[in-house]
Scaffold this active site. Structure first.
Site, PDB file in Angstrom:
ATOM      1  N   TYR A 151       0.828  -1.201   0.000  1.00 56.75           N
ATOM      2  CA  TYR A 151       0.000   0.000   0.000  1.00 56.75           C
ATOM      3  C   TYR A 151       0.868   1.259   0.000  1.00 56.75           C
ATOM      4  O   TYR A 151       2.071   1.194   0.199  1.00 56.75           O
ATOM      5  CB  TYR A 151      -0.901  -0.036   1.213  1.00 56.75           C
ATOM      6  CG  TYR A 151      -0.193   0.317   2.502  1.00 56.75           C
ATOM      7  CD1 TYR A 151      -0.678   1.340   3.306  1.00 56.75           C
ATOM      8  CD2 TYR A 151       0.954  -0.359   2.913  1.00 56.75           C
ATOM      9  CE1 TYR A 151      -0.030   1.658   4.480  1.00 56.75           C
ATOM     10  CE2 TYR A 151       1.596  -0.037   4.088  1.00 56.75           C
ATOM     11  CZ  TYR A 151       1.102   0.976   4.861  1.00 56.75           C
ATOM     12  OH  TYR A 151       1.736   1.321   6.012  1.00 56.75           O
ATOM     13  N   SER A 177       4.639   2.583  10.340  1.00 55.95           N
ATOM     14  CA  SER A 177       4.798   1.309   9.671  1.00 55.95           C
ATOM     15  C   SER A 177       3.501   0.513   9.686  1.00 55.95           C
ATOM     16  O   SER A 177       2.814   0.428  10.706  1.00 55.95           O
ATOM     17  CB  SER A 177       5.932   0.532  10.348  1.00 55.95           C
ATOM     18  OG  SER A 177       5.631  -0.829  10.406  1.00 55.95           O
ATOM     19  N   LYS A 178       3.204  -0.025   8.534  1.00 55.49           N
ATOM     20  CA  LYS A 178       1.976  -0.807   8.384  1.00 55.49           C
ATOM     21  C   LYS A 178       1.997  -2.004   9.337  1.00 55.49           C
ATOM     22  O   LYS A 178       0.981  -2.395   9.899  1.00 55.49           O
ATOM     23  CB  LYS A 178       1.889  -1.282   6.933  1.00 55.49           C
ATOM     24  CG  LYS A 178       0.681  -2.126   6.613  1.00 55.49           C
ATOM     25  CD  LYS A 178      -0.543  -1.271   6.398  1.00 55.49           C
ATOM     26  CE  LYS A 178      -1.739  -2.084   5.946  1.00 55.49           C
ATOM     27  NZ  LYS A 178      -2.969  -1.355   6.096  1.00 55.49           N
ATOM     28  N   ARG A 179       3.194  -2.542   9.526  1.00 55.84           N
ATOM     29  CA  ARG A 179       3.320  -3.723  10.379  1.00 55.84           C
ATOM     30  C   ARG A 179       2.833  -3.471  11.796  1.00 55.84           C
ATOM     31  O   ARG A 179       2.392  -4.354  12.493  1.00 55.84           O
ATOM     32  CB  ARG A 179       4.779  -4.189  10.417  1.00 55.84           C
ATOM     33  CG  ARG A 179       5.088  -5.222   9.350  1.00 55.84           C
ATOM     34  CD  ARG A 179       6.328  -5.980   9.684  1.00 55.84           C
ATOM     35  NE  ARG A 179       7.464  -5.070   9.818  1.00 55.84           N
ATOM     36  CZ  ARG A 179       8.460  -5.262  10.652  1.00 55.84           C
ATOM     37  NH1 ARG A 179       8.491  -6.321  11.424  1.00 55.84           N
ATOM     38  NH2 ARG A 179       9.462  -4.401  10.709  1.00 55.84           N
ATOM     39  N   ASP A 187      -6.588   3.411   4.244  1.00 57.02           N
ATOM     40  CA  ASP A 187      -7.180   3.057   5.542  1.00 57.02           C
ATOM     41  C   ASP A 187      -7.897   4.270   6.134  1.00 57.02           C
ATOM     42  O   ASP A 187      -8.986   4.153   6.689  1.00 57.02           O
ATOM     43  CB  ASP A 187      -6.097   2.610   6.547  1.00 57.02           C
ATOM     44  CG  ASP A 187      -5.456   1.292   6.159  1.00 57.02           C
ATOM     45  OD1 ASP A 187      -6.096   0.498   5.451  1.00 57.02           O
ATOM     46  OD2 ASP A 187      -4.290   1.057   6.559  1.00 57.02           O
TER      47      ASP A 187
END
Ligand code: GLU
Length: 479
Positions: free
Chosen positions: A16, A250-252, A260
């Site tokens: 993304y 961070s997406k993590r 989103d």
């Protein structure tokens, strides 16, 4: 003739589009547009391991949705395409071999094992230019035998390389500290180190705007420009966008992407406005800026050298400002899907809800929570009745509510005006303040500290039966 400014956004399609990436794209876009220049999208997909199917489409769609309309790019074409690096392999091959001819690079046939043996105690590895000393004949021999090779940059062993970053100033590195990095891998794929230079040159990029992770490797790239005799672009390296003082977004770790945020009910104008402030501010420190104002006001002087912290609270606040500016019709249109997702689905007059909510919410996704109480009434903490300013608490509520119940039981016309009149009369009759009565009633029938409207509005929405039922229930809970 004044040169046309050309900036580019060069994401790798690894999933993304994160907020930091979009911020970089936004600045590159604003900078180009402010001066009537061109903004280009280039997809850097040479690292097959990191490639994620569909990521390019997400990037294109996100940029367009956010209003960052690129003048050239994979799906719109342009004079300097293709704009996807994996489609430019032949170009990198040609330039890498040219660079060998002019002494800026060389073929390296070293085996993995040999390369491994070059590691020092700390595990770091610096290539020792072993293959630079191969003779023409040795090289031809190896090529004839089909030995695989990479092409490495031939970095001078002495001297200093420097350049002037428009934000960070003079950046200098000693050449002896630089490694002869691989430019072209044995499968013919370029590395970032090479592809970014070739592409920025061929695509006529004159301002490179990207993250500070490239600040210190840029001297190396400049050596390639110099070797080819190409004009170097100007550089602006941007500090990262952080979640907190230590961590990058961070997406993590669950940090949101642009998509989103939109899915969470933020308005894109607010998101773009907020992202613009992550590392830049206008002279007058204004915070609410339309896209047109951003284009007009954006300037390099307003950029900050320190990392920016993504603050969702602030985005919420800004979003609330944008929500209130929407026309009632537009707000209603945007709010509709959220009623449908809530417990009140199909049960209430959504228009009335919209009228109440537009002044009270910060993001659209708060709507279900704000209206669910209309259908859902669970035992609540009686401490909710406490309100020092009004001199109200559980005890006071217990005294007031039976009177409220009585006066509402006798009310047949359930209009807001009538409700209001009945409640004021009730207050006067028991020597309480109207505010105290309204407060107790609102808590008693909603069980919520904040609701989309006052006591009479809520009572009217709930209707007589439910209002009375809830008052009785709340009295039992107070007993
Ligand atoms: N593909 C690189 C990245 O995503 C781009 C860096 C650049 O803009 O040159 O980090």
């Amino acid at each position: 003739m004044k040169e046309t400014i050309r900036t580019r956004f060069a994401p790798s399609p690894t999933g993304y589009l994160h907020i930091g990436g979009l911020r970089t794209a936004l600045y590159a876009y604003l900078f180009a547009k402010k001066y009537g220049g061109k903004f280009i999208l280039r997809i850097e997909d040479t690292d097959a391991e990191r490639y994620v199917e569909g990521a390019t489409e997400i990037i294109c769609q996100t940029l367009k949705d956010a209003g960052l309309i690129y003048d050239e790019g994979p799906d719109v074409g342009g004079d300097y395409g293709p704009y996807v690096q994996s489609q430019r392999k032949h170009i990198y091959y040609e330039y890498a071999h040219k660079l060998i001819e002019i002494g800026g690079a060389y073929r390296c046939f070293c085996s993995k094992e040999r390369l491994e043996s070059l590691r020092d105690e700390s595990g770091a590895r610096k290539y020792d230019k072993h293959c630079l000393s191969l003779s023409e004949r040795e090289i031809e021999e190896k090529l004839r035998h089909g030995e695989p090779y990479v092409i490495r940059q031939n970095i001078p062993t002495e001297g200093v390389s420097s350049y002037y970053d428009l934000l960070f100033g003079k950046i200098e590195v000693e050449n002896k500290d630089l490694d002869d990095n691989v430019l072209l891998k044995s499968d013919g794929m370029p590395t970032y180190n090479f592809a970014n230079v070739v592409d920025d040159h061929l695509m006529r990029t004159n301002y490179v705007i990207r993250g500070t992770e490239y600040l210190s490797s840029t001297p190396k790239y400049n050596l390639i420009y110099d070797a080819f005799g190409w004009e170097r672009p100007k550089y602006i390296h941007l500090p990262p966008v952080m979640r907190d003082a230590q961590h990058k977004l961070s997406k993590r770790f669950g940090d949101p992407s642009y998509n989103d945020l939109i899915a969470e009910g933020f308005l894109k104008e607010a998101v773009v406005n907020y992202i613009a402030l992550l590392g830049w501010s206008p002279k007058d420190d204004r915070e609410k800026l339309s896209f047109e104002e951003l284009k007009e006001l954006f300037s390099l002087e307003g950029l900050s050298k320190s990392p920016a912290i993504f603050d969702k609270r602030k985005l919420m606040w800004l979003n609330g400002e944008y929500v209130r500016e929407l026309s009632p019709e537009r707000f209603h249109e945007l709010a509709l899907p959220y009623y449908e997702k809530s417990k009140v689905k199909g049960l209430y007059d959504y228009k009335i809800l919209s009228r109440l909510l537009q002044t009270r919410i910060e993001t659209l996704s708060q709507i279900p929570d704000m209206v669910n109480f209309l259908e859902e009434f669970d035992r609540f903490d009686p401490a909710l009745y406490r309100r020092d300013k009004l001199k109200v608490d559980e005890q006071k509520a217990k005294e007031i509510l039976p009177h409220v119940l009585k006066s509402l039981e006798g009310l047949s016309d359930w209009s807001e005006e009538n409700l209001h009149a009945a409640l004021s009369e009730c207050a006067a009759g028991i020597g309480a303040k109207a505010g105290q009565v309204m407060w107790c009633l609102r808590i008693a029938i909603t069980g919520k500290e904040s609701t989309p409207g006052g006591a009479t509005e809520m009572a009217r929405l709930l209707g007589k039966d439910r209002t009375l039922q809830r008052i009785r229930q709340s009295l039992r809970w107070l007993a």
